[in-house]
Enzyme design. Sequence first.
Site, mmCIF file in Angstrom:
data_model
loop_
_atom_site.group_PDB
_atom_site.id
_atom_site.type_symbol
_atom_site.label_atom_id
_atom_site.label_comp_id
_atom_site.label_asym_id
_atom_site.label_seq_id
_atom_site.Cartn_x
_atom_site.Cartn_y
_atom_site.Cartn_z
ATOM 1 N N GLU A 273 0.833 -1.210 0.000
ATOM 2 C CA GLU A 273 0.000 0.000 0.000
ATOM 3 C C GLU A 273 0.867 1.259 0.000
ATOM 4 O OE1 GLU A 273 -2.348 -0.293 3.556
ATOM 5 O OE2 GLU A 273 -3.450 -2.054 2.881
ATOM 6 N N PRO A 274 1.715 1.443 -1.000
ATOM 7 C CA PRO A 274 2.585 2.616 -0.984
ATOM 8 C C PRO A 274 1.817 3.900 -1.291
ATOM 9 C CG PRO A 274 2.763 1.513 -3.085
ATOM 10 C CD PRO A 274 1.861 0.654 -2.234
ATOM 11 N N GLY A 275 2.185 4.970 -0.647
ATOM 12 C CA GLY A 275 1.594 6.278 -0.959
ATOM 13 C C GLY A 275 2.707 7.257 -1.272
ATOM 14 N N ARG A 276 3.306 7.760 -0.189
ATOM 15 C CA ARG A 276 4.327 8.804 -0.282
ATOM 16 C C ARG A 276 5.445 8.501 -1.281
ATOM 17 N NH1 ARG A 276 5.290 11.899 4.215
ATOM 18 N NH2 ARG A 276 4.259 10.279 5.433
ATOM 19 N N ARG A 312 1.805 19.822 6.490
ATOM 20 C CA ARG A 312 2.848 18.959 7.062
ATOM 21 C C ARG A 312 3.858 19.704 7.953
ATOM 22 N NH1 ARG A 312 6.161 16.340 4.657
ATOM 23 N NH2 ARG A 312 6.067 14.490 5.946
ATOM 24 N N TYR A 316 3.730 18.203 11.618
ATOM 25 C CA TYR A 316 4.823 17.289 11.990
ATOM 26 C C TYR A 316 6.170 17.994 12.094
ATOM 27 C CZ TYR A 316 1.556 14.113 9.510
ATOM 28 O OH TYR A 316 0.462 13.427 9.053
ATOM 29 N N CYS A 342 -3.801 33.140 10.546
ATOM 30 C CA CYS A 342 -3.626 33.689 11.897
ATOM 31 C C CYS A 342 -3.233 32.594 12.880
ATOM 32 C CB CYS A 342 -4.932 34.333 12.357
ATOM 33 S SG CYS A 342 -5.659 35.336 11.076
ATOM 34 N N TYR A 371 0.307 13.834 0.786
ATOM 35 C CA TYR A 371 -0.217 14.466 2.002
ATOM 36 C C TYR A 371 -0.125 15.992 1.891
ATOM 37 C CZ TYR A 371 0.311 9.632 3.315
ATOM 38 O OH TYR A 371 0.236 8.264 3.321
HETATM 39 C C1 LIG Z 1 -3.204 1.615 6.310
HETATM 40 C C2 LIG Z 1 -2.254 2.479 5.552
HETATM 41 N N1 LIG Z 1 -1.712 1.995 4.428
HETATM 42 C C3 LIG Z 1 -0.851 2.740 3.685
HETATM 43 C C4 LIG Z 1 -0.495 4.008 4.070
HETATM 44 C C5 LIG Z 1 0.434 4.780 3.193
HETATM 45 O O1 LIG Z 1 1.603 5.124 3.818
HETATM 46 P P1 LIG Z 1 2.773 5.814 3.007
HETATM 47 O O2 LIG Z 1 2.234 7.009 2.337
HETATM 48 O O3 LIG Z 1 3.771 6.142 4.046
HETATM 49 O O4 LIG Z 1 3.292 4.806 2.023
HETATM 50 C C6 LIG Z 1 -1.014 4.547 5.252
HETATM 51 C C7 LIG Z 1 -0.617 5.886 5.699
HETATM 52 O O5 LIG Z 1 -0.823 6.346 6.768
HETATM 53 C C8 LIG Z 1 -1.923 3.756 6.012
HETATM 54 O O6 LIG Z 1 -2.474 4.230 7.135
#
Ligand SMILES: Cc1ncc(COP(=O)(O)O)c(C=O)c1O
Length: 418
Positions: A273-276, A312, A316, A342, A371
């Site tokens: 499940e890659p995102g970033r 972000r 963070y 503000c 994000y």
């Molecule tokens: C369940 C789950 N899968 C995948 C991701 C994606 O993470 P990343 O963007 O670090 O790859 C997240 C991010 O919080 C998540 O909560």
Amino acid sequence: MHHFHYLKNELYCEDIPVTEIALAVGTPAYIYSHATLKRHFRAFDSAFEGMKHLTCFSMKSTSNLAILKLFASEGGGVDIVSGGELYRALKAEVEPAKIVFSGVGKKVEDLEYALESDILMFNVESSQEIIKLNEVAKRTGKKARIAVRVNPDVDPKTHPYISTGLKENKFGIDINDAPEQYILAAGLKNIDVTGVSCHIGSQLTQSSPFVDALSKLKGLIRMLEDTGITIRYLDLGGGLGITYDSEDPPLPDEYAGAISKELGTADLTLILEPGRVITGNAGILVTKVLYTKTAREKTFFIVDAAMNDLIRPSLYDSYHAVQPVRKSDRGTVTADMVGPICESGDFFAKEREMDAFEPGDLAAIMSAGAYGFSMSSNYNSRPRACEVIVNRDRFYIIRARETFEDLIRGETSPDCLI
Ligand SMILES: Cc1ncc(COP(=O)(O)O)c(C=O)c1O
């Protein structure tokens, strides 16, 4: 590797000067590189070639339809966390059989919607959710495929707000309690136990926490097999980090290699499940300097983007490089780059050496593809920025800038209240 580069002191996205885009669409604006998005998706997905796998892009990181459609056309699935994300995924023509539903608090309506859509599986996070899902599936005449999201108690060594696989985090079910939940689920008529899942955190810069988590999950899968429960899918979540500043995370090949070595010959389909790692460095936020202010040896560059556009740094304290869209010969100064909101937390960079910007200059806030827009809001009644994608020497607006009318859509003021 990304496709933002300088040519004769001008920042380009692929083959177009960023200034040209900003002049056409205004600021603040998110700009994504099509070539980078595609390259990152392919680099990640092909790293797992030879292993049965499914890359489910985590759309919470970047949820624009055009970008989802691109990954779907590359054969990708998605990881969703809400009914709204399911709606987007289906609109983007992602195959339901490639959708996994994560999240600690799924609403009944969203469970129904996902069951009707016949998604691949639900990553369930509590016994109450398992029971609720069984009830909903029974009522709708369906069988829900599930994986139990396990909390393996592994330290991802990342920011506490994006660390999810430790005992104290709200996510998943403690790995020691998981067998009991599996036995409960296996006994329910409208539940089909198919997987084990975990997600230990985000922006991880080492492979070892992933390997440690996998090793614990393998132990659990063996234990489940002994009780007659067969696991077909192993969802390892997302979390692979990127370089914002000087981080040196493993490349997808190294990450996949470490996972493959630990996985051995287990007959499982991996879900990632890659995102970033796919979208983070594929997008920038372009902003215009409105004013500069120097007081008591402190310089502020006040820009037209704010924490509502990119939260972000405020949330963070995260680092985003700030680069001039057109390099000047004015040299550099140590300054804060801040937005107009503000809140003292409304900043992009603090005490950072950066170009000596002047009003009217454009700045690029780098690595804003993940994000960024997806976490944006209307705080301070600021219309959200537009999103633009560049493909070689052409650009396309993939989300229009919001208008003032958009800000009040859905609001009413009954006369009887006055
Ligand atoms: C369940 C789950 N899968 C995948 C991701 C994606 O993470 P990343 O963007 O670090 O790859 C997240 C991010 O919080 C998540 O909560």
